[in-house]
Design an enzyme around this catalytic site. Structure first.
Site, PDB file in Angstrom:
ATOM      1  N   GLY A  33     -36.910   2.297 -18.971  1.00 51.89           N
ATOM      2  CA  GLY A  33     -37.837   1.397 -18.307  1.00 51.89           C
ATOM      3  C   GLY A  33     -39.228   1.981 -18.222  1.00 51.89           C
ATOM      4  N   GLY A  34     -39.397   3.201 -18.764  1.00 53.12           N
ATOM      5  CA  GLY A  34     -40.712   3.834 -18.797  1.00 53.12           C
ATOM      6  C   GLY A  34     -41.180   3.992 -20.225  1.00 53.12           C
TER       7      GLY A  34
ATOM      8  N   LYS B 218       0.857  -1.181   0.000  1.00 53.12           N
ATOM      9  CA  LYS B 218       0.000   0.000   0.000  1.00 53.12           C
ATOM     10  C   LYS B 218       0.896   1.234   0.000  1.00 53.12           C
ATOM     11  CE  LYS B 218      -4.019   2.123   2.145  1.00 53.12           C
ATOM     12  NZ  LYS B 218      -3.544   3.477   1.860  1.00 53.12           N
TER      13      LYS B 218
ATOM     14  N   ASP C 226     -33.486  13.796 -21.382  1.00 53.67           N
ATOM     15  CA  ASP C 226     -34.587  12.842 -21.286  1.00 53.67           C
ATOM     16  C   ASP C 226     -35.573  13.147 -22.405  1.00 53.67           C
ATOM     17  OD1 ASP C 226     -36.614  11.155 -20.604  1.00 53.67           O
ATOM     18  OD2 ASP C 226     -37.067  12.089 -18.673  1.00 53.67           O
TER      19      ASP C 226
ATOM     20  N   ASP D  34     -38.883  12.582 -23.742  1.00 49.83           N
ATOM     21  CA  ASP D  34     -40.139  12.092 -23.172  1.00 49.83           C
ATOM     22  C   ASP D  34     -41.273  12.287 -24.189  1.00 49.83           C
ATOM     23  OD1 ASP D  34     -42.121  11.239 -21.492  1.00 49.83           O
ATOM     24  OD2 ASP D  34     -42.091  13.011 -20.199  1.00 49.83           O
TER      25      ASP D  34
END
Length: 629
Positions: free
Chosen positions: A503-504, A55, A467, A469
């Protein structure tokens, strides 16, 4: 649908476009990607399945090499190339097309020990004294190696580094006998041992396959003030704090470890930060004569132990950490068992409770899904502030968002302190281990939504999310065309992107960013781009919030690109019928996918297999600067 080009000003030169199968050209420095992190444990794991390395006591760096040039990135994605010029010169001389190498920048003394204070001094006065110990190879000549076993990656790495190269050194390891190695390292005054699964893949998160065992306790603390000296020195001690449950608490004082030059440097740094109000609550006996400062400096401290009161015993100052944000400084605790970071360690109660009534999917089914996809989800969702959609009685019952925690989630779910608009600090949730994901599921979580920034620096965005939509009357074919058109627009201004099924109903078009631009600039860029697209093609796009103006159009939602806004995370399940999941796809796949809810939690094996495919490799990393519009 007409092809749209947004109006621009000061447009940057077009950049090389990437196809779905392209990682980085063999002569091009690869972009930054999230680093794999180690979990602190109290004992070295046994068995020959583990490789044990030293380390190092330095700065974690990612070296990106290609075309005779090189870049150096910190663990949070900051470009520190100017600070490590001699290292990068040596890296650029390596005989290879391109490579992405993980390692540690250190200064080594005559006894072979790395020293953090010496490294800090070298960064200020003598960067030529800094060496780099390479311990992993993520990419080579355009090929992503992260899915290969660690043993294989290290073999390839060792062949890249000439033995006589003093600047760039290979970090060797031993298989098994980790306890003996730790004893030898501790006797020699070294920091400790890093243990890694020999057959492990490289995961850009704290997955549990890398563990660290320390010889001495040390970690970062926030400097909250200083106590004046009755002698000629600049101050007597620094007052320290650490975040606990999202709040900064007093952690004691440190008065040793400074030389004269460092005392003067710290005094100069703290002077303009001084304020009247105390940042932490501390015993009156500890605060006599204290000068309080804004909590923006982070110091590395070595100490013997923590007292029952939560203060440090025998602390010693090691140096300032410029690669750590104060809000992300929490107390690192040792796990009693190195398996504690695994999803299997979380007990899921009420496994038979149905949470998707239309398909009889249970809480246990959801937990099994998240346990399986944790390794591919955490590089995206880990170590960033999240909001949870909790549905304790199932998706058809009352669900609610939660972004803060008063401690009910336990130690597996972390907290980062974030300053709100009113100046107060609030504890935001984040996870960085499979155990953390499963703990949230145990608490009734179905969905995970995340910020567009990581906890290392919540003020700088590491992605753009648009997004797309669709209005109620539009089918997925309209969404597909809009997404591809938006991809072309982003490409024309120099931004590579990828699509994600939400997923929508819609699709997210995501452009990874190097975390340099702050939220006001990112928000303004996203707003102007969305408005330009809508103005150029008003029949198909709108950037208006009003639902009345969305009729028959695709709404370009740019509002996720602002401080505090969240977007659903890749591989998150959705609280919708049939348990769909958000899933990244390639632009080639976009041509054949039938709907935004194409994948569901029953597709676990398919999602895992796809995540390792060449077409999807390399996603989730910051890779490009925000261009001018």
């Amino acid at each position: 649908m007409a092809k749209v080009r947004p109006p621009t000003k000061n447009r940057t030169a077009p950049r090389r476009r990437r196809g779905d199968d392209d990682i980085a050209g063999p002569g091009t420095p690869p972009p930054f990607r999230s680093l794999q992190l180690a979990k602190l444990v109290d004992q070295v794991p046994s068995g020959n399945d583990w490789l044990h390395e030293m380390k190092y006591d330095g700065y974690r760096l990612l070296l990106a090499i290609g075309g005779g040039e090189a870049r150096a990135y910190t663990r949070s994605g900051l470009d520190w190339s100017d600070r490590f010029a001699p290292l990068l010169k040596a890296a650029g001389e390596l005989k290879l097309g391109s490579a992405l190498i993980d390692g540690e920048a250190v200064v080594v003394d005559g006894d072979g020990r790395s020293n953090f204070q010496a490294l800090q001094n070298a960064l200020k006065a003598d960067p030529g004294a800094i060496d780099f110990y390479a311990f992993d190879l993520l990419e080579l000549d355009g090929e992503d190696l992260t899915a290969l076993p660690l043993r294989t990656r290290k073999t390839k790495l060792e062949k890249l580094l000439p033995e006589k190269n003093r600047r760039l050194r290979y970090s060797d390891h031993i298989a098994g006998n980790g306890e003996d190695l730790l004893k030898r390292f501790c006797s020699a005054g070294l920091e400790g041992v890093i243990s890694k699964k020999a057959d492990g893949k490289y995961v850009g998160a704290r997955s549990g396959s890398w563990l660290k065992t320390k010889c001495i306790r040390r970690q970062e603390f926030v400097v909250v003030g200083w106590v004046p000296s009755d002698k000629k020195r600049a101050f007597r001690s620094l007052m320290l704090g650490v975040h606990e449950k999202g709040q900064l608490r007093y952690a004691g004082k440190v008065g040793t470890g400074f030389d004269a030059a460092e005392l003067e440097r710290l005094a100069a740094l703290m002077k303009p930060l001084e304020q009247k109000a105390a940042t932490v609550s501390a015993p009156r006996s500890e605060t006599r004569g204290a000068h309080w400062i804004k909590p923006v400096l982070v110091a590395e401290i070595a100490y013997a132990e923590m007292t029952r009161e939560g203060t440090l015993r025998h602390p010693s100052y090691l140096g300032l950490r410029e690669d750590k944000r104060p809000g992300a400084v929490t107390l690192e605790t040792e796990a009693a068992d190195f398996a504690a970071g695994s999803a299997a360690a979380v007990a899921i109660s009420s496994r038979d409770r149905v949470i998707y009534p239309e398909s009889d999917i249970t809480k246990g089914d959801l937990a099994d899904y998240y346990a399986a996809v944790a390794a591919i989800m955490l590089p995206w969702a880990g170590s960033r502030p999240i909001s949870l959609v909790r549905c304790p009685q199932g998706r058809a019952k009352k669900c609610f968002f939660q972004k803060h925690d008063a401690g009910a989630f336990g130690d597996a779910v972390q907290q980062v302190a974030i300053t709100e608009k009113d100046g107060d600090s609030e504890p935001y949730l984040y996870v960085d281990t499979p155990e953390g994901l499963l703990t949230c599921v145990q608490m009734g979580t179905i969905e995970f939504h995340g910020w567009g920034a990581r906890v290392e620096d919540v003020e700088k965005a590491d992605r753009l999310v648009f997004d797309l939509d669709p209005d109620e009357g539009l089918d997925f074919e309209a969404v597909r065309r809009a997404a591809c058109q938006f991809r072309d627009i982003l490409q024309d201004i120099g931004l590579a992107s990828f699509p994600m099924l939400t997923g929508g109903k819609g699709v997210h078009v995501i452009a990874p960013l190097t975390p340099r631009a702050e939220w006001p600039e990112v928000k303004d860029f996203a707003r102007r781009l969305a408005q330009a697209v809508a103005q150029n093609d008003p029949d198909n796009f709108t950037a208006a919030l009003s639902k009345a103006q969305r009729k028959g159009r695709i709404f370009v939602d740019h509002l996720r690109n602002q401080r505090g806004a969240t977007a659903v995370m890749p591989y998150s399940a959705r609280a919708r019928e049939q348990a769909p999941v958000a899933a990244p796809i390639s632009w080639k796949e976009m041509a054949t996918i039938d709907k935004a809810s194409h994948f569901h939690i029953g597709d676990t094996k398919t999602l895992l297999r796809r995540a390792q495919s060449k077409a999807l490799a390399g996603w989730g990393r910051a890779s490009q600067a925000l261009p001018d519009l």
